[in-house]
Each structure stands twice: as structure tokens, then as C-alpha cells.
Enzyme design. Structure first.
Site, PDB file in Angstrom:
ATOM      1  N   GLY A   1       0.844  -1.202   0.000  1.00 53.93           N
ATOM      2  CA  GLY A   1       0.000   0.000   0.000  1.00 53.93           C
ATOM      3  C   GLY A   1       0.873   1.243   0.000  1.00 53.93           C
ATOM      4  O   GLY A   1       1.842   1.326   0.748  1.00 53.93           O
TER       5      GLY A   1
ATOM      6  N   ARG B   1       1.266  -5.172  -5.207  1.00 51.93           N
ATOM      7  CA  ARG B   1       1.479  -6.341  -4.339  1.00 51.93           C
ATOM      8  C   ARG B   1       1.670  -7.524  -5.281  1.00 51.93           C
ATOM      9  O   ARG B   1       0.709  -7.988  -5.879  1.00 51.93           O
ATOM     10  CB  ARG B   1       0.278  -6.550  -3.419  1.00 51.93           C
ATOM     11  CG  ARG B   1       0.125  -5.440  -2.385  1.00 51.93           C
ATOM     12  CD  ARG B   1      -0.917  -5.768  -1.329  1.00 51.93           C
ATOM     13  NE  ARG B   1      -0.964  -4.738  -0.312  1.00 51.93           N
ATOM     14  CZ  ARG B   1      -1.916  -3.805  -0.207  1.00 51.93           C
ATOM     15  NH1 ARG B   1      -2.911  -3.785  -1.068  1.00 51.93           N
ATOM     16  NH2 ARG B   1      -1.873  -2.902   0.744  1.00 51.93           N
TER      17      ARG B   1
ATOM     18  N   ASP C   1       5.349  -5.025   6.011  1.00 50.36           N
ATOM     19  CA  ASP C   1       5.861  -6.361   6.349  1.00 50.36           C
ATOM     20  C   ASP C   1       5.864  -7.319   5.156  1.00 50.36           C
ATOM     21  O   ASP C   1       6.771  -8.144   5.022  1.00 50.36           O
ATOM     22  CB  ASP C   1       5.132  -6.956   7.563  1.00 50.36           C
ATOM     23  CG  ASP C   1       3.635  -7.027   7.357  1.00 50.36           C
ATOM     24  OD1 ASP C   1       3.145  -6.429   6.370  1.00 50.36           O
ATOM     25  OD2 ASP C   1       2.954  -7.667   8.166  1.00 50.36           O
TER      26      ASP C   1
ATOM     27  N   THR D   1       4.324   2.651   5.519  1.00 49.66           N
ATOM     28  CA  THR D   1       2.922   2.216   5.577  1.00 49.66           C
ATOM     29  C   THR D   1       2.189   3.119   6.558  1.00 49.66           C
ATOM     30  O   THR D   1       2.758   3.505   7.577  1.00 49.66           O
ATOM     31  CB  THR D   1       2.771   0.745   6.031  1.00 49.66           C
ATOM     32  OG1 THR D   1       1.409   0.517   6.463  1.00 49.66           O
ATOM     33  CG2 THR D   1       3.672   0.378   7.194  1.00 49.66           C
TER      34      THR D   1
ATOM     35  N   ASP E   1      -0.001   2.174   8.442  1.00 53.47           N
ATOM     36  CA  ASP E   1      -0.494   1.365   9.570  1.00 53.47           C
ATOM     37  C   ASP E   1       0.375   1.453  10.833  1.00 53.47           C
ATOM     38  O   ASP E   1      -0.095   1.150  11.925  1.00 53.47           O
ATOM     39  CB  ASP E   1      -0.596  -0.115   9.154  1.00 53.47           C
ATOM     40  CG  ASP E   1      -1.540  -0.317   7.978  1.00 53.47           C
ATOM     41  OD1 ASP E   1      -2.411   0.539   7.768  1.00 53.47           O
ATOM     42  OD2 ASP E   1      -1.396  -1.330   7.272  1.00 53.47           O
TER      43      ASP E   1
ATOM     44  N   ASP F   1       2.572  -0.524  11.841  1.00 55.79           N
ATOM     45  CA  ASP F   1       2.511  -1.820  12.527  1.00 55.79           C
ATOM     46  C   ASP F   1       3.807  -2.629  12.403  1.00 55.79           C
ATOM     47  O   ASP F   1       3.771  -3.854  12.456  1.00 55.79           O
ATOM     48  CB  ASP F   1       1.333  -2.638  11.968  1.00 55.79           C
ATOM     49  CG  ASP F   1       1.437  -2.849  10.467  1.00 55.79           C
ATOM     50  OD1 ASP F   1       2.291  -2.204   9.826  1.00 55.79           O
ATOM     51  OD2 ASP F   1       0.678  -3.660   9.924  1.00 55.79           O
TER      52      ASP F   1
ATOM     53  N   ARG G   1      -5.285  -2.097   8.892  1.00 51.13           N
ATOM     54  CA  ARG G   1      -5.258  -3.554   8.689  1.00 51.13           C
ATOM     55  C   ARG G   1      -5.681  -4.262   9.968  1.00 51.13           C
ATOM     56  O   ARG G   1      -6.743  -3.946  10.499  1.00 51.13           O
ATOM     57  CB  ARG G   1      -3.864  -4.000   8.230  1.00 51.13           C
ATOM     58  CG  ARG G   1      -3.862  -5.306   7.475  1.00 51.13           C
ATOM     59  CD  ARG G   1      -2.479  -5.641   6.992  1.00 51.13           C
ATOM     60  NE  ARG G   1      -2.075  -4.814   5.877  1.00 51.13           N
ATOM     61  CZ  ARG G   1      -2.402  -5.050   4.618  1.00 51.13           C
ATOM     62  NH1 ARG G   1      -3.120  -6.099   4.305  1.00 51.13           N
ATOM     63  NH2 ARG G   1      -2.003  -4.267   3.655  1.00 51.13           N
TER      64      ARG G   1
HETATM   65  O1  F6P Z   1      -1.466  -1.286   4.603  1.00 47.43           O
HETATM   66  C1  F6P Z   1      -2.086  -0.096   4.242  1.00 47.43           C
HETATM   67  C2  F6P Z   1      -3.568  -0.311   4.051  1.00 47.43           C
HETATM   68  O2  F6P Z   1      -4.140   0.936   3.686  1.00 47.43           O
HETATM   69  C3  F6P Z   1      -4.314  -0.905   5.242  1.00 47.43           C
HETATM   70  O3  F6P Z   1      -4.570   0.043   6.247  1.00 47.43           O
HETATM   71  C4  F6P Z   1      -5.536  -1.452   4.578  1.00 47.43           C
HETATM   72  O4  F6P Z   1      -6.070  -2.542   5.310  1.00 47.43           O
HETATM   73  C5  F6P Z   1      -5.030  -1.920   3.240  1.00 47.43           C
HETATM   74  O5  F6P Z   1      -3.808  -1.221   3.008  1.00 47.43           O
HETATM   75  C6  F6P Z   1      -5.955  -1.664   2.101  1.00 47.43           C
HETATM   76  O6  F6P Z   1      -5.411  -2.239   0.965  1.00 47.43           O
HETATM   77  P1  F6P Z   1      -5.919  -1.967  -0.526  1.00 47.43           P
HETATM   78  O7  F6P Z   1      -5.415  -0.614  -0.933  1.00 47.43           O
HETATM   79  O8  F6P Z   1      -5.336  -3.065  -1.313  1.00 47.43           O
HETATM   80  O9  F6P Z   1      -7.417  -1.967  -0.473  1.00 47.43           O
END
Ligand code: F6P
Length: 326
Positions: free
Chosen positions: A14, A75, A106, A129, A131, A133, A175
Site C-alpha cells: 500500500g 502487491r 511487512d 505504511t 499502519d 505496525d 489492517r
Molecule cells: O497497509 C495499508 C492499508 O491501507 C491498510 O490500512 C488497509 O487494510 C489496506 O492497506 C488496504 O489495501 P488496498 O489498498 O489493497 O485496499
């Protein structure tokens, strides 16, 4: 003397505000040290497909304040396979690339760790990120900006909540972790904060909110982490509606707006610091580590450690919230 002459840089997973500032820092530090730099587009997908672009200082001009990532992100499923990683290695060898700097979370570091082990390639990770985390760093790039974005959005929702005497359940990203929810809940003076790290008891939440109404509060904000075990903002709002039809309830899911926008000054400085640290770590013959920030100082954390350990939220923030919410 180091043998590294040409490095690749990519962003993966992300996107997060501040990734561009990190790219800029990596490119400029590498050029300063007479290394060549290749920008790899679309994360590991681009590494596999040879989607490369030589980076000059000009390439990273005027990007420090821009959200998103000029290198794009992805990804990659293929990079999880041995065949995919072999293709990536062949591309690196064909382009004389000796080392990588990867900016992401991660998932990005898990891929980097295996790749580095399989092909003995020095890889340094920069935590990027929203997050926050990742174990081994107090902050990840993008977290601070996301908190500011959420704070601005929730302040606005508070205005309309007040005007109509409403109770809002606002879902934020993160997340499966509650870092974003916990801090943004404190920053916005939320009446309640629901995070995955703490079990949500509906009764507890009810008595909290009731107390607020008795204290003549004209609105209520409940920040819900997307990973909360109670099932997210819509589910918990529905349950509350059933028990308290007298509350005028609304739900707002902030979504991807939390990932966009110009990075805050804090994220720009962190990204710049870690970008410099990443290239200097490579020049210092380090490999398979993440550069992080702990108590304002740069740290080097082995990928193994940051991947295997789980960072804990600061439970003292829940105490602070309890003192201040009602
Ligand atoms: O890891 C960053 C994040 O924005 C999380 O907070 C969220 O769960 C996820 O990515 C959303 O992913 P996507 O952009 O693939 O919907």
C-alpha cells in the site's frame, strides 16, 4: 571500500505519504556517494519484468511534498514464487544491479528477506505504511500524515454530528492493528475507540455513551479500527441501533483518502532520514535489515526480527483516553 556500484529502489504494498520523500533521499544519497541508481516501477512486479528507469537528481526534484509514489506500487503474487524471484534476479544481473532498497511494509520485507537469502543480494528496507505496525521502529512513513488526514475529516464530521445531535461510528484503516485508531481517537477527542488489541464489549460501550449523553454531550464519535474483532463500524452500529433506537446513528468509513495527500513535515523528515540511512547502511556492507527510528535515533533491525515480532500498541493511550473522553 565497498563493491556496490549500482542500486535499485522500489516501493511496494500500500502506498503511503512520504514514500516520494524516501525515494528522493535514497537517490540523492546514492548519487552523492557516486553510486548509480535505478528506479524500479510497480514494486517487485517491475523487478520481475525489468520495468526500470535510471534515476538522476532531476528525476526526484519537486517530489518531497507529493503523495503517492512516482515509482508506483503493487502487491506482487509472482514474487512469492521461486520462479518469480529467479526472473527478478536475472533482471538485476542483466542490469548490473548489486543491491536494493525497498520501501514498504511487512509483506515487502518478507519478500526482501527470502530474495536476499536466496541470491545473497544486499537488501535494505525502509518502513513505509500508514499502519505503523512494524516491529523495531516507533514510526513508519505515512502514519503521521494519515493521522492528520483523519483528524481533519473527523473534526468536520464532528461539526455535523453536533448540529444534529448524532452518534457517528467512523471506521479507520490499520489492517489488523489499532495504531491508527488509537492515536486518531485521542487526537479527535473521540468518545470511544475500538481496536483489535482490546475486546469490544457492547455493554461497556453503551454505558460509556450513556454517560456522555447524561453529561449533555450533543454528539458522539466512536473510532473503529477496520480490524476490530466486533466486525467493523457498520456491524457495531447496527447492534447499537437495535439496543438504542433513541440514538440517531450514522456510519462513515474513511477509506483510501487516509492514504493520500501531501506528507506532513514529520513524515518528510523521517523519510529523508531513513532514505539516507538506508544507502549508508548498504555502503557499510549491511544486508537484510530495516532502518527504523527509535526514540528519535536511527536503528538497524534484521528483517527476521521485524517480520517475526509483533509490535504492541501503547496501552497507556487507552488510559489517557479514558481520563479525557468523558
Ligand atoms: O497497509 C495499508 C492499508 O491501507 C491498510 O490500512 C488497509 O487494510 C489496506 O492497506 C488496504 O489495501 P488496498 O489498498 O489493497 O485496499
Amino acid at each position: 571500500m565497498t563493491r556496490i556500484k549500482k542500486i535499485g529502489v522500489l516501493t511496494s504494498g500500500g502506498d503511503a505519504p512520504g514514500m516520494n520523500a524516501a525515494i528522493r533521499a535514497v537517490v540523492r544519497t546514492a548519487l552523492y556517494n557516486k553510486l548509480e541508481v535505478i528506479g524500479i516501477r510497480q514494486g517487485y512486479e517491475g523487478l520481475i519484468n525489468g520495468d526500470f528507469k535510471p534515476m538522476t537528481s532531476y528525476e526526484v526534484s519537486n517530489i518531497i511534498g507529493k503523495g503517492g509514489t512516482i515509482l508506483f506500487s503493487a502487491r506482487s503474487k509472482e514474487f512469492r514464487t521461486e520462479e518469480g524471484r529467479k526472473k527478478a534476479y536475472d533482471q538485476m544481473a542483466a542490469n548490473d544491479m548489486d543491491a536494493l532498497v525497498v520501501i514498504g511494509g511487512d509483506g515487502t520485507f518478507s519478500g526482501a528477506r527470502i530474495f536476499s537469502q536466496e541470491y545473497n543480494i544486499p537488501v535494505i528496507g525502509i518502513p513505509g505504511t500508514i499502519d505503523n505496525d512494524l516491529y523495531g521502529t516507533d514510526y513508519t512513513i505515512g502514519f503521521d500524515t494519515a493521522l492528520n488526514t483523519i483528524t481533519e475529516a473527523v473534526d468536520k464530521i464532528r461539526d455535523t454530528a453536533n448540529a444534529h445531535n448524532r452518534l457517528f461510528f467512523i471506521e479507520v484503516m490499520g489492517r489488523d492493528a489499532g495504531f491508527v485508531a488509537l492515536r486518531s481517537g485521542i487526537a479527535t477527542g473521540a468518545e470511544a475507540i475500538l481496536i483489535p488489541e482490546k475486546e469490544t464489549h457492547l455493554q461497556e460501550l453503551e454505558s460509556y455513551l450513556e454517560k456522555g449523553y447524561q453529561n449533555n454531550k450533543s454528539s458522539g464519535i466512536v473510532i473503529v479500527a477496520e480490524g476490530d474483532k466486533s466486525g467493523g463500524a457498520y456491524t457495531i452500529a447496527k447492534e447499537m441501533e437495535k439496543k438504542h433506537p433513541e440514538y440517531d446513528i450514522r456510519v462513515s468509513v474513511l477509506g483510501h483518502m487516509q492514504r493520500g495527500g501531501a506528507p506532513s513535515a514529520f513524515d518528510r523528515v523521517t523519510a529523508s532520514t531513513l532514505g539516507v540511512a538506508a544507502v549508508e547502511a548498504l555502503l557499510d556492507d549491511q544486508k537484510s535489515i530495516m532502518v527504523g527510528m527509535v526514540n528519535g535515533e536511527v536503528t538497524h533491525v534484521p528483517f527476521n526480527k521485524t517480520i517475526k515480532n509483533k509490535k504492541s500498541v501503547k496501552f497507556s493511550y487507552l488510559h489517557i483516553h479514558e481520563m479525557l473522553a468523558l
